[in-house]
Design a protein around this motif. Structure first.
Motif, PDB file in Angstrom:
ATOM      1  N   GLN A 186      86.574  28.759  34.707  1.00  0.00           N
ATOM      2  CA  GLN A 186      87.236  30.060  34.677  1.00  0.00           C
ATOM      3  C   GLN A 186      86.932  30.926  35.888  1.00  0.00           C
ATOM      4  OE1 GLN A 186      87.637  32.181  30.929  1.00  0.00           O
ATOM      5  NE2 GLN A 186      86.534  30.551  29.870  1.00  0.00           N
ATOM      6  N   TRP A 187      85.819  30.660  36.549  1.00  0.00           N
ATOM      7  CA  TRP A 187      85.423  31.463  37.689  1.00  0.00           C
ATOM      8  C   TRP A 187      85.025  30.559  38.851  1.00  0.00           C
ATOM      9  CZ3 TRP A 187      85.535  36.742  38.080  1.00  0.00           C
ATOM     10  CH2 TRP A 187      85.636  37.482  36.893  1.00  0.00           C
ATOM     11  N   THR A 188      85.399  30.963  40.071  1.00  0.00           N
ATOM     12  CA  THR A 188      84.783  30.394  41.268  1.00  0.00           C
ATOM     13  C   THR A 188      83.728  31.367  41.761  1.00  0.00           C
ATOM     14  OG1 THR A 188      86.295  31.450  42.847  1.00  0.00           O
ATOM     15  CG2 THR A 188      86.994  29.330  41.885  1.00  0.00           C
ATOM     16  N   TYR A 189      82.829  30.888  42.593  1.00  0.00           N
ATOM     17  CA  TYR A 189      81.798  31.765  43.146  1.00  0.00           C
ATOM     18  C   TYR A 189      82.438  32.851  44.016  1.00  0.00           C
ATOM     19  CZ  TYR A 189      77.110  32.905  44.894  1.00  0.00           C
ATOM     20  OH  TYR A 189      75.923  33.535  45.192  1.00  0.00           O
ATOM     21  N   ASP A 190      83.480  32.500  44.758  1.00  0.00           N
ATOM     22  CA  ASP A 190      84.201  33.496  45.556  1.00  0.00           C
ATOM     23  C   ASP A 190      84.749  34.621  44.684  1.00  0.00           C
ATOM     24  OD1 ASP A 190      84.343  33.291  48.421  1.00  0.00           O
ATOM     25  OD2 ASP A 190      85.264  31.326  48.156  1.00  0.00           O
ATOM     26  N   GLU A 191      85.287  34.281  43.520  1.00  0.00           N
ATOM     27  CA  GLU A 191      85.833  35.303  42.627  1.00  0.00           C
ATOM     28  C   GLU A 191      84.736  36.224  42.101  1.00  0.00           C
ATOM     29  OE1 GLU A 191      89.714  32.830  40.903  1.00  0.00           O
ATOM     30  OE2 GLU A 191      87.758  32.677  39.911  1.00  0.00           O
ATOM     31  N   LEU A 192      83.586  35.663  41.779  1.00  0.00           N
ATOM     32  CA  LEU A 192      82.465  36.503  41.352  1.00  0.00           C
ATOM     33  C   LEU A 192      82.050  37.462  42.463  1.00  0.00           C
ATOM     34  CD1 LEU A 192      80.222  33.876  39.538  1.00  0.00           C
ATOM     35  CD2 LEU A 192      81.586  35.657  38.450  1.00  0.00           C
ATOM     36  N   LEU A 193      82.036  36.974  43.690  1.00  0.00           N
ATOM     37  CA  LEU A 193      81.667  37.830  44.815  1.00  0.00           C
ATOM     38  C   LEU A 193      82.644  38.986  44.986  1.00  0.00           C
ATOM     39  CD1 LEU A 193      80.563  35.101  47.366  1.00  0.00           C
ATOM     40  CD2 LEU A 193      79.077  36.738  46.205  1.00  0.00           C
ATOM     41  N   GLU A 194      83.917  38.757  44.724  1.00  0.00           N
ATOM     42  CA  GLU A 194      84.887  39.852  44.810  1.00  0.00           C
ATOM     43  C   GLU A 194      84.577  40.938  43.779  1.00  0.00           C
ATOM     44  OE1 GLU A 194      87.181  40.485  47.158  1.00  0.00           O
ATOM     45  OE2 GLU A 194      86.196  38.782  48.120  1.00  0.00           O
ATOM     46  N   VAL A 195      84.107  40.531  42.599  1.00  0.00           N
ATOM     47  CA  VAL A 195      83.674  41.516  41.599  1.00  0.00           C
ATOM     48  C   VAL A 195      82.468  42.294  42.122  1.00  0.00           C
ATOM     49  CG1 VAL A 195      82.799  41.837  39.250  1.00  0.00           C
ATOM     50  CG2 VAL A 195      84.570  40.127  39.689  1.00  0.00           C
ATOM     51  N   VAL A 196      81.549  41.594  42.747  1.00  0.00           N
ATOM     52  CA  VAL A 196      80.368  42.250  43.318  1.00  0.00           C
ATOM     53  C   VAL A 196      80.773  43.288  44.352  1.00  0.00           C
ATOM     54  CG1 VAL A 196      78.310  41.883  44.742  1.00  0.00           C
ATOM     55  CG2 VAL A 196      78.820  40.304  42.869  1.00  0.00           C
ATOM     56  N   TRP A 197      81.624  42.897  45.303  1.00  0.00           N
ATOM     57  CA  TRP A 197      82.017  43.821  46.376  1.00  0.00           C
ATOM     58  C   TRP A 197      82.728  45.054  45.815  1.00  0.00           C
ATOM     59  CZ3 TRP A 197      78.869  42.129  49.518  1.00  0.00           C
ATOM     60  CH2 TRP A 197      78.841  40.835  50.037  1.00  0.00           C
ATOM     61  N   ALA A 198      83.517  44.859  44.779  1.00  0.00           N
ATOM     62  CA  ALA A 198      84.335  45.954  44.253  1.00  0.00           C
ATOM     63  C   ALA A 198      83.557  46.924  43.371  1.00  0.00           C
ATOM     64  CB  ALA A 198      85.512  45.382  43.458  1.00  0.00           C
ATOM     65  N   ASN A 199      82.298  46.593  43.050  1.00  0.00           N
ATOM     66  CA  ASN A 199      81.614  47.375  42.017  1.00  0.00           C
ATOM     67  C   ASN A 199      80.229  47.873  42.396  1.00  0.00           C
ATOM     68  OD1 ASN A 199      83.277  47.347  39.330  1.00  0.00           O
ATOM     69  ND2 ASN A 199      83.560  45.319  40.245  1.00  0.00           N
ATOM     70  N   HIS A 200      79.950  47.978  43.695  1.00  0.00           N
ATOM     71  CA  HIS A 200      78.700  48.637  44.086  1.00  0.00           C
ATOM     72  C   HIS A 200      78.789  49.037  45.556  1.00  0.00           C
ATOM     73  CE1 HIS A 200      77.509  44.978  46.187  1.00  0.00           C
ATOM     74  NE2 HIS A 200      76.349  45.521  46.526  1.00  0.00           N
ATOM     75  N   ASN A 201      77.821  49.794  45.986  1.00  0.00           N
ATOM     76  CA  ASN A 201      77.778  50.284  47.361  1.00  0.00           C
ATOM     77  C   ASN A 201      77.121  49.250  48.257  1.00  0.00           C
ATOM     78  OD1 ASN A 201      77.462  51.630  49.766  1.00  0.00           O
ATOM     79  ND2 ASN A 201      76.312  53.347  48.932  1.00  0.00           N
ATOM     80  N   TRP A 202      77.932  48.505  48.994  1.00  0.00           N
ATOM     81  CA  TRP A 202      77.422  47.451  49.872  1.00  0.00           C
ATOM     82  C   TRP A 202      77.293  47.915  51.320  1.00  0.00           C
ATOM     83  CZ3 TRP A 202      81.300  47.365  53.294  1.00  0.00           C
ATOM     84  CH2 TRP A 202      82.597  47.622  52.844  1.00  0.00           C
ATOM     85  N   ALA A 203      77.691  49.150  51.613  1.00  0.00           N
ATOM     86  CA  ALA A 203      77.734  49.616  53.006  1.00  0.00           C
ATOM     87  C   ALA A 203      76.504  50.427  53.402  1.00  0.00           C
ATOM     88  CB  ALA A 203      78.992  50.458  53.224  1.00  0.00           C
ATOM     89  N   THR A 204      75.652  50.770  52.445  1.00  0.00           N
ATOM     90  CA  THR A 204      74.517  51.652  52.724  1.00  0.00           C
ATOM     91  C   THR A 204      73.210  50.975  52.338  1.00  0.00           C
ATOM     92  OG1 THR A 204      75.923  53.565  52.221  1.00  0.00           O
ATOM     93  CG2 THR A 204      73.545  53.930  52.282  1.00  0.00           C
ATOM     94  N   GLU A 205      72.240  51.039  53.226  1.00  0.00           N
ATOM     95  CA  GLU A 205      70.911  50.500  52.923  1.00  0.00           C
ATOM     96  C   GLU A 205      70.279  51.304  51.779  1.00  0.00           C
ATOM     97  OE1 GLU A 205      69.288  47.970  54.096  1.00  0.00           O
ATOM     98  OE2 GLU A 205      70.362  47.385  55.929  1.00  0.00           O
ATOM     99  N   GLN A 206      69.706  50.598  50.815  1.00  0.00           N
ATOM    100  CA  GLN A 206      69.010  51.230  49.696  1.00  0.00           C
ATOM    101  C   GLN A 206      67.541  50.824  49.726  1.00  0.00           C
ATOM    102  OE1 GLN A 206      70.695  53.292  47.743  1.00  0.00           O
ATOM    103  NE2 GLN A 206      72.749  52.772  48.515  1.00  0.00           N
ATOM    104  N   LYS A 207      66.711  51.525  48.964  1.00  0.00           N
ATOM    105  CA  LYS A 207      65.316  51.092  48.891  1.00  0.00           C
ATOM    106  C   LYS A 207      65.251  49.721  48.224  1.00  0.00           C
ATOM    107  CE  LYS A 207      63.907  53.469  44.612  1.00  0.00           C
ATOM    108  NZ  LYS A 207      62.905  54.404  44.045  1.00  0.00           N
ATOM    109  N   ARG A 208      64.171  49.040  48.433  1.00  0.00           N
ATOM    110  CA  ARG A 208      64.047  47.622  48.059  1.00  0.00           C
ATOM    111  C   ARG A 208      64.383  47.383  46.583  1.00  0.00           C
ATOM    112  NH1 ARG A 208      63.069  42.766  51.080  1.00  0.00           N
ATOM    113  NH2 ARG A 208      62.442  41.201  49.547  1.00  0.00           N
ATOM    114  N   GLN A 209      63.963  48.258  45.708  1.00  0.00           N
ATOM    115  CA  GLN A 209      64.198  48.056  44.276  1.00  0.00           C
ATOM    116  C   GLN A 209      65.678  47.937  43.959  1.00  0.00           C
ATOM    117  OE1 GLN A 209      62.423  51.047  41.781  1.00  0.00           O
ATOM    118  NE2 GLN A 209      63.302  50.230  39.896  1.00  0.00           N
ATOM    119  N   TYR A 210      66.510  48.685  44.674  1.00  0.00           N
ATOM    120  CA  TYR A 210      67.935  48.758  44.351  1.00  0.00           C
ATOM    121  C   TYR A 210      68.817  48.183  45.451  1.00  0.00           C
ATOM    122  CZ  TYR A 210      66.211  52.062  40.850  1.00  0.00           C
ATOM    123  OH  TYR A 210      65.530  52.652  39.812  1.00  0.00           O
ATOM    124  N   ARG A 211      68.264  47.365  46.323  1.00  0.00           N
ATOM    125  CA  ARG A 211      69.045  46.894  47.461  1.00  0.00           C
ATOM    126  C   ARG A 211      70.204  46.006  47.027  1.00  0.00           C
ATOM    127  NH1 ARG A 211      66.842  41.671  50.285  1.00  0.00           N
ATOM    128  NH2 ARG A 211      65.714  40.670  48.577  1.00  0.00           N
TER     129      ARG A 211
END
Length: 221
Positions: A84-109
């Protein structure tokens, strides 16, 4: 790598789970997307995601805990149906649902912890494609997962635990397999506002739970 043991006989509580593929029939992915409660609910509501758990990974110290995290990161680990899922499709969910453009502290990176070199290469290509598509620098790290440490019980299915009458009933039903329950993963996602109305109706129609529990779930959705 620690994970919740699953009973395999049909008399087990997990026989109630409509999507309960055995671990050998699933593939696994691990992502850091900020606080792990949200991603746990996000993925748990998705059809084809069989199990979710939250924990700590990406560091060097052994046996981290929430109050002694050291250099680890909060992550969600999912087991999914590869039909039902490819790894690429899961990654698209990841990109669409968090802040990937800003460095965060290690706990929340933001980090993708690939389970093998093939997945790592897929993640690196996906990250490069995101940068090309958006014209932005992507702060997300791509690494190989070394060790996953499951978080404390009170972090597992956190959104569902905010509805104690439901969570307590499911914990009594599933026992040690509560975290591994597909039903608990779905309801955790639904309580957080994820999932479609059709998904919710279909699941609720299959649950053999006391009416007071079903009524409380419906009230929260």
């Amino acid at each position: 790598m620690p994970s919740t043991a699953l009973p395999t006989d049909q008399s087990s509580p997990l026989a109630r789970d409509a999507d309960a593929l055995l671990p050998a029939e699933t593939e696994m992915a691990t992502f850091g997307m900020g606080c792990f409660w949200g991603p746990d609910a996000l993925f748990g509501a998705r059809e084809g995601v069989v199990r979710t758990r939250v924990g700590y990974a990406g560091g060097t110290s052994r046996n981290p805990t929430y109050y002694a995290l050291d250099d680890h990161t909060e992550v969600v680990q999912i087991e999914y149906d590869p039909d039902q899922w490819t790894y690429d499709e899961l990654l698209e969910v990841v990109w669409a649902n968090h802040n990937w453009a800003t460095e965060q502290k290690r706990q929340y990176r933001s980090v993708i912890l690939a389970h093998d070199d093939t997945k790592r290469a897929i993640a690196e290509r996906s990250r490069a494609a995101l940068a090309d598509r958006t014209g932005q620098s992507v702060a997300t790290a791509v690494e190989i997962l070394d060790q996953f440490y499951e978080a404390e019980d009170y972090h597992q299915k956190y959104e569902l635990r905010t509805v104690p009458v439901v969570a307590d009933e499911l914990e009594a039903l599933y026992g040690d397999a509560f975290t591994a329950s597909t039903v608990a993963a779905r309801l955790n996602g639904f309580v957080a506002g994820y999932g479609s109305a059709d998904q919710r109706r279909e699941l609720l129609a299959t649950l053999d739970l006391p009416p007071v529990v079903i009524d409380e779930i419906r009230r929260r959705l």
